[in-house]
Design a protein around this motif. Structure first.
Motif, PDB file in Angstrom:
ATOM      1  N   ASN A   1      -5.252  14.603  -4.057  1.00 18.58           N
ATOM      2  CA  ASN A   1      -4.650  14.657  -2.614  1.00 18.58           C
ATOM      3  C   ASN A   1      -4.947  13.505  -1.699  1.00 18.58           C
ATOM      4  N   ILE A   2      -6.339  13.180  -1.756  1.00 20.42           N
ATOM      5  CA  ILE A   2      -6.968  12.247  -1.173  1.00 20.42           C
ATOM      6  C   ILE A   2      -6.294  10.623  -1.693  1.00 20.42           C
ATOM      7  N   LYS A   3      -6.469  10.609  -3.019  1.00 25.26           N
ATOM      8  CA  LYS A   3      -5.651   9.227  -3.536  1.00 25.26           C
ATOM      9  C   LYS A   3      -4.376   9.407  -3.109  1.00 25.26           C
ATOM     10  N   GLU A   4      -3.533  10.243  -3.107  1.00 25.35           N
ATOM     11  CA  GLU A   4      -2.108  10.042  -2.748  1.00 25.35           C
ATOM     12  C   GLU A   4      -2.121   9.847  -1.091  1.00 25.35           C
ATOM     13  N   LEU A   5      -2.934  10.279  -0.256  1.00 23.78           N
ATOM     14  CA  LEU A   5      -2.660  10.036   1.099  1.00 23.78           C
ATOM     15  C   LEU A   5      -3.117   8.391   1.386  1.00 23.78           C
ATOM     16  N   ASN A   6      -4.142   7.930   0.680  1.00 26.31           N
ATOM     17  CA  ASN A   6      -4.549   6.808   0.808  1.00 26.31           C
ATOM     18  C   ASN A   6      -3.615   5.794   0.252  1.00 26.31           C
ATOM     19  N   LYS A   7      -2.705   6.250  -0.809  1.00 26.27           N
ATOM     20  CA  LYS A   7      -1.801   5.284  -1.514  1.00 26.27           C
ATOM     21  C   LYS A   7      -0.586   5.165  -0.421  1.00 26.27           C
TER      22      LYS A   7
ATOM     23  N   LEU B   1       2.437   2.223   3.606  1.00 27.66           N
ATOM     24  CA  LEU B   1       3.033   2.071   5.048  1.00 27.66           C
ATOM     25  C   LEU B   1       2.377   0.913   5.877  1.00 27.66           C
ATOM     26  N   LYS B   2       0.980   0.305   5.478  1.00 23.40           N
ATOM     27  CA  LYS B   2       0.677  -0.626   6.277  1.00 23.40           C
ATOM     28  C   LYS B   2       1.067  -1.780   5.900  1.00 23.40           C
TER      29      LYS B   2
ATOM     30  N   ASP C   1       5.320  -6.176   6.634  1.00 20.08           N
ATOM     31  CA  ASP C   1       6.403  -6.724   6.248  1.00 20.08           C
ATOM     32  C   ASP C   1       7.616  -6.689   7.148  1.00 20.08           C
ATOM     33  N   ALA C   2       7.506  -5.639   8.250  1.00 20.17           N
ATOM     34  CA  ALA C   2       8.642  -5.353   9.098  1.00 20.17           C
ATOM     35  C   ALA C   2       8.084  -6.522  10.257  1.00 20.17           C
ATOM     36  N   GLU C   3       7.046  -6.740  10.533  1.00 15.56           N
ATOM     37  CA  GLU C   3       6.481  -7.589  11.574  1.00 15.56           C
ATOM     38  C   GLU C   3       6.964  -8.981  11.215  1.00 15.56           C
TER      39      GLU C   3
END
Length: 77
Positions: free
Chosen positions: A10-16, A21-22, A27-29
């Protein structure tokens, strides 16, 4: 003490997802900056073309962008 496999996953997936997203935000910026540069370039080109057209047709001319017709600006009395 050690995390349970489900907790670790769970914590690995959240970190990924957070890191992805970062990267997406970065990329969006970068895309935004590129678009802003293109807008500035178009504005400069527009100013140049506009000044050339003013020299040729006069400052009080109005151009119909659909037809290309050039008319003198109508004065409101």
């Amino acid at each position: 003490m050690k995390l349970k496999d489900t907790e670790l996953n769970n914590i690995k997936e959240l970190n990924k997802r957070f890191n992805n997203l970062k990267v997406s935000l970065g990329d969006a910026e970068l895309q935004k900056l590129k678009i802003v540069e293109e807008i500035q370039s178009i504005k400069q080109r527009f100013q140049f073309v506009e000044s050339e057209l003013i020299k040729k047709y006069g400052k009080d001319s109005v151009i119909d962008l659909k037809t290309g017709e050039v008319k003198k600006k109508e004065e409101n009395a």
